[in-house]
Scaffold this active site. Structure first.
Site, short mmCIF file in Angstrom:
data_model
loop_
_atom_site.label_atom_id
_atom_site.label_comp_id
_atom_site.label_asym_id
_atom_site.label_seq_id
_atom_site.Cartn_x
_atom_site.Cartn_y
_atom_site.Cartn_z
CD GLU A 150 -4.73 5.37 5.96
OE1 GLU A 150 -5.03 5.70 4.81
OE2 GLU A 150 -4.64 4.17 6.32
CG ASP A 177 -4.56 2.93 11.76
OD1 ASP A 177 -3.70 3.73 11.35
OD2 ASP A 177 -5.65 2.76 11.19
#
Length: 451
Positions: free
Chosen positions: A156, A92
């Site tokens: 994250e 991500d």
């Protein structure tokens, strides 16, 4: 780079690495599904899973984590009785911010001036490619001498803790002798660095209310309490005149004992405008790695364009507080909330809500794994000795892993050196850093297996 078979293999794989990173960067995998379609993150997760399967990983799975995202897991068995190493990255990414400010499209990997530009190129899709390169180089030169687990997180950057909660619920999944977190970076390009500490973080939302509704500033301004002005005073109380963080009861005078960050180098790395002073006191390393730092991330108030002559009835802000190792993030959160309430003027109504938190982390740099990494980095970066530095950012998963597996060694390396400009526009990765760190990781795995 000095000639050795592993280095030669990695060098030969760099064109493939660029092509793969181009594919991975093309996914707009921002784990905020109000901004970007969930299908973009799912596409990136499937790409990672397919890459692991192609490398012979077993038990490859897309793990549905409690925050609604997916982390990708795979296991590559090594020789009998081999040590196990867990390799971490995340797919991500941060939103690209103002896409018009990018010199080239953020989700199209573009080579310019010797660097590869694109969102996630360094943080941290490049980190996953680094892991692949290291493993491929070992497979081409005698095989991978350890068992390898790979975990690639899907949220994250959002700090929503999906993988942390999943790991706590399935503690056997990520057990390993050593964990390599590929989400840090060299102190500067060309200087091999392991990250010894990470600051923790807390996020607090503040709401100030003073009136039932907005009022005409001509008719009521001067006596009617302005919620926006009250909020501004609260936020201003969080810093002293020189810009040091001042939260009542929170110590802010610790010193960093280690690699120092020269002020002029920091000014250049941070792109501070000419004539503008740095904030805070003490050495730059003290301010970045050893002391708390408050940042106002956003304020809800009327934009300048379209603003009306009104006294504001309510205003809201999001505050980030970074906390250094040795300082409990939960206690820091309580002190921040108490400070906000104590410094709200005019008896305005104020409420605070904690919306995220992660503890700081300190690695044991005297461990055998660090000796293996130092030896590997000396080969990958000839003439350079491995350095240990702090990192002002937070990786909450590190503390979760340290708590779950207290005997496991944790190392932090990665591609996010200052020129990478992670989280900013025009994020980029140095292909030289990708190549050298891939060599270093491969040699580390070989060294560690023999230690």
């Amino acid at each position: 780079m000095s000639s050795n078979p592993v280095a030669e293999t990695v060098a030969s794989l760099m064109p493939r690495a660029k092509a793969e990173l181009t594919e991975l960067v093309s996914f707009k995998s921002v784990a905020d599904f109000d901004q970007y379609p969930k299908s973009e993150s799912e596409g990136a997760a499937n790409w990672v899973a397919d890459a692991l399967r192609a490398e012979g990983f077993q038990d490859v799975a897309l793990l549905d984590t409690p925050d609604g995202t997916q982390s990708v897991y795979g296991y590559l068995p090594g020789p009998e009785d081999a040590k196990t190493v867990l390799l971490y990255a995340h797919y991500d990414v941060q939103p690209p911010l103002d896409e018009a400010a990018w010199a080239t499209p953020p989700f199209e990997l573009t080579e310019r001036d010797g660097r590869w530009y694109g969102r996630g190129s360094a943080d941290c899709k490049g980190g996953f490619i680094m892991h692949l390169l290291a493993l491929r180089a070992l497979k081409a030169n005698g095989g991978v001498p350890v068992s390898v687990k790979v975990i690639v997180e899907g949220s994250e950057e959002q700090g929503t803790g999906g993988l942390e909660r999943y790991a706590e619920e399935h503690p056997e999944l990520l057990t390993a002798d050593t964990i390599v977190i590929g989400d840090a970076g060299n102190f500067r390009a060309g200087l091999p660095t392991v990250t010894a500490t990470l600051r923790g973080m807390t996020l607090v939302r503040v709401q100030v209310d003073t009136l039932e509704g907005n009022l005409h500033s001509g008719q009521f301004g001067g006596a009617a309490p302005d919620a926006l002005s009250a909020l501004i005073r609260v936020l201003d109380s969080l810093r002293s005149e020189d810009g040091s963080t001042t939260v009542d009861g929170l110590a802010a005078d610790a010193q960093w004992d280690g690699l120092q960050y020269e002020e002029e180098a920091f000014r250049q790395d941070a792109k501070v405008l000419d004539g503008v002073e740095l904030i805070g006191s003490g050495a730059v390393a003290d301010r970045l790695w050893a002391r708390p730092a408050v940042t106002v991330l956003g304020i809800d108030c009327p934009p300048v364009v379209g603003a009306t002559p009104s006294v504001q009835a309510g205003a809201r802000a999001l505050i980030s507080l970074r906390v250094p190792p040795g300082m409990d993030a939960a206690e820091a959160t309580k002190l921040l909330q108490a400070h906000v309430e104590a410094h709200t003027p005019w008896s305005a109504r104020v409420s605070t809500e904690q919306i995220g938190q992660g503890q700081a982390f300190r690695a044991d740099t005297s461990s055998p794994a660090y000796a293996s990494m130092a030896e590997a980095m000396a080969v990958a970066y000839p003439g350079q000795e491995m350095q240990s530095a702090g990192m002002g950012g937070s990786i909450p998963l590190c503390n979760t892993l340290a708590s779950l597996y207290p005997q496991t060694e944790i190392l932090l390396i990665g591609l996010s050196e200052p020129e990478a400009q992670i989280h900013a526009v025009n994020e980029s990765v140095s292909p030289d850093e990708l190549e050298r760190l891939s060599v270093a990781e491969a040699l580390f795995l070989r060294n560690y297996a023999a230690s």
